[in-house]
Scaffold this active site. Structure first.
Site, short mmCIF file in Angstrom:
data_model
loop_
_atom_site.label_atom_id
_atom_site.label_comp_id
_atom_site.label_asym_id
_atom_site.label_seq_id
_atom_site.Cartn_x
_atom_site.Cartn_y
_atom_site.Cartn_z
N CYS A 101 6.84 -28.98 62.66
CA CYS A 101 6.36 -27.68 62.18
C CYS A 101 6.20 -26.70 63.34
O CYS A 101 6.61 -25.54 63.25
CB CYS A 101 5.04 -27.86 61.45
SG CYS A 101 4.36 -26.34 60.75
N CYS A 197 -0.90 -31.63 56.18
CA CYS A 197 -1.30 -30.57 55.26
C CYS A 197 -0.66 -30.68 53.88
O CYS A 197 -1.28 -30.33 52.88
CB CYS A 197 -1.01 -29.20 55.87
SG CYS A 197 0.74 -28.81 56.06
#
Length: 358
Positions: A101, A197
């Site tokens: 990410c 997440c």
């Protein structure tokens, strides 16, 4: 004073950074990325970039009186991070989505957005230090070794590092919370994010099964000495070093020592079989001068974010690959994880652990 974009996750760290820079008189702009399904995110605690986090970031920005933008990156995040995460498990690896990410979404695109807004730099709440060295910016570990996040930032480029700012590099977490409290931020006592997440309740198998329903194809569990011990319910359920949940009976503890995705086999063995002398990393990114051909360099390496660095020797191979040789054998080196190379507190670079382990 400078114009600074702050990557605001909604947590205490980035919120404290925004408040500190604002107090110093800088023109601060907050940006929050919505990375996954907002419906899943609502009410989810202890996760980065969740629905509550977006709300918290907005409330902090409102209190400080700074502009705040929420950018919808859900599709890009799925393509660059979630799909990679799923495929990595199907290839018998143990993925590291936070690094992917940072590389594919957060730093590259946030820096571009910051520049489009005319910002002089992009600031984040990471616990790392940027030090101006003789040949340019250097990435160093955070002074708070219990919170150091340098392991997760090895993929940033030297050019990106020049543009980045890490105001919390010299802070402890306790000091950051005190700072947030001083500024009257309601999130001063907010718990740190814990989960990946996009993985509800920490159950990554749910995500994989939704995207790749074929992931639970059963196969053999085989002892490294060659005899079959049982059947597994899909290689996604196993990782190197795993002991619990194997579902097999044996006269001594067994561990997952190898995963063969091509033949859908999970290999197990005694704990001693987990000890590794050397391995190869690929797609190496350098934040210092690259190692020369035929050179051997004494370094420290980290093969898991939660493990301390260990002494090793590295040498260059072809195609952006590096051989890493431990001075003392280490346990459970997992393909798909990162190996980050250090010289003391400085990050020299890093790469991805391959299946070439011995």
């Amino acid at each position: 004073m400078a114009t600074i974009v702050v990557a605001m996750s909604g947590g205490v760290d980035s919120s404290a950074v925004a408040a500190m820079l604002h107090e110093q008189g800088h023109n601060v702009i907050g940006i929050t990325l919505q990375l996954y399904d907002y419906g899943i995110a609502v009410g989810k605690k202890n996760a980065c970039c969740a629905g509550q986090d977006i709300y918290d970031a907005k409330m902090v920005a409102n209190k400080l009186g700074i502009p705040h933008y929420v950018l919808d990156y859900e599709n890009k995040f799925k393509e660059s991070v979630i799909d990679n995460f799923v495929d990595s498990y199907l290839h018998g690896e143990t993925p590291l989505p936070c690094v992917q990410c940072n590389k594919s979404v957060k730093f590259r695109d946030l820096i571009n957005t910051a520049k489009e807004l005319g910002a002089d730099k992009l600031a984040t709440g990471h616990y790392v230090r940027k030090i101006n060295g003789y040949n340019g910016a250097e990435l160093h570990t955070g002074l708070d070794t219990t919170k150091d996040q340098s392991y997760f930032l090895f993929t940033i480029t030297r050019e990106q590092l020049e543009y980045l700012s890490f105001p919390l590099g010299g802070f402890t977490k306790y000091e950051t919370r005190k700072l947030a409290s001083k500024f009257g931020l309601d999130i001063a006592d907010k718990p740190d994010s814990q989960d990946i997440c996009f993985v509800p309740d920490g159950n990554y198998k749910t995500v994989i099964n939704k995207i790749r329903p074929e992931a639970n194809t059963s196969g053999k569990i085989v002892h490294i000495n060659g005899f079959e011990l049982g059947e597994h319910s899909g290689i996604i359920n196993y990782t190197i070093g795993q002991r619990r949940g194997l579902g097999i009976a044996y006269n001594e503890p067994l561990y997952v020592v190898k995963i063969d995705p091509s033949n859908n086999i999970v290999y197990v063995g005694q704990e001693s079989a987990l000890h590794v002398h050397e391995f190869i990393i690929k797609d190496v990114n350098w934040l210092a001068d690259e190692i020369k051909d035929h050179e051997k360099l004494a370094v420290d390496v980290k093969i898991r974010s939660t493990r301390p660095p260990c002494h090793a020797e590295i040498s260059k191979l072809c195609n952006d690959r590096i051989k890493v040789k431990f001075l003392s054998k280490e346990k459970a080196v997992a393909p798909g994880q990162a190996c980050v190379i250090y010289a003391g507190e400085r990050v020299l670079g890093g790469g991805w652990i391959t299946s070439n382990i011995s």
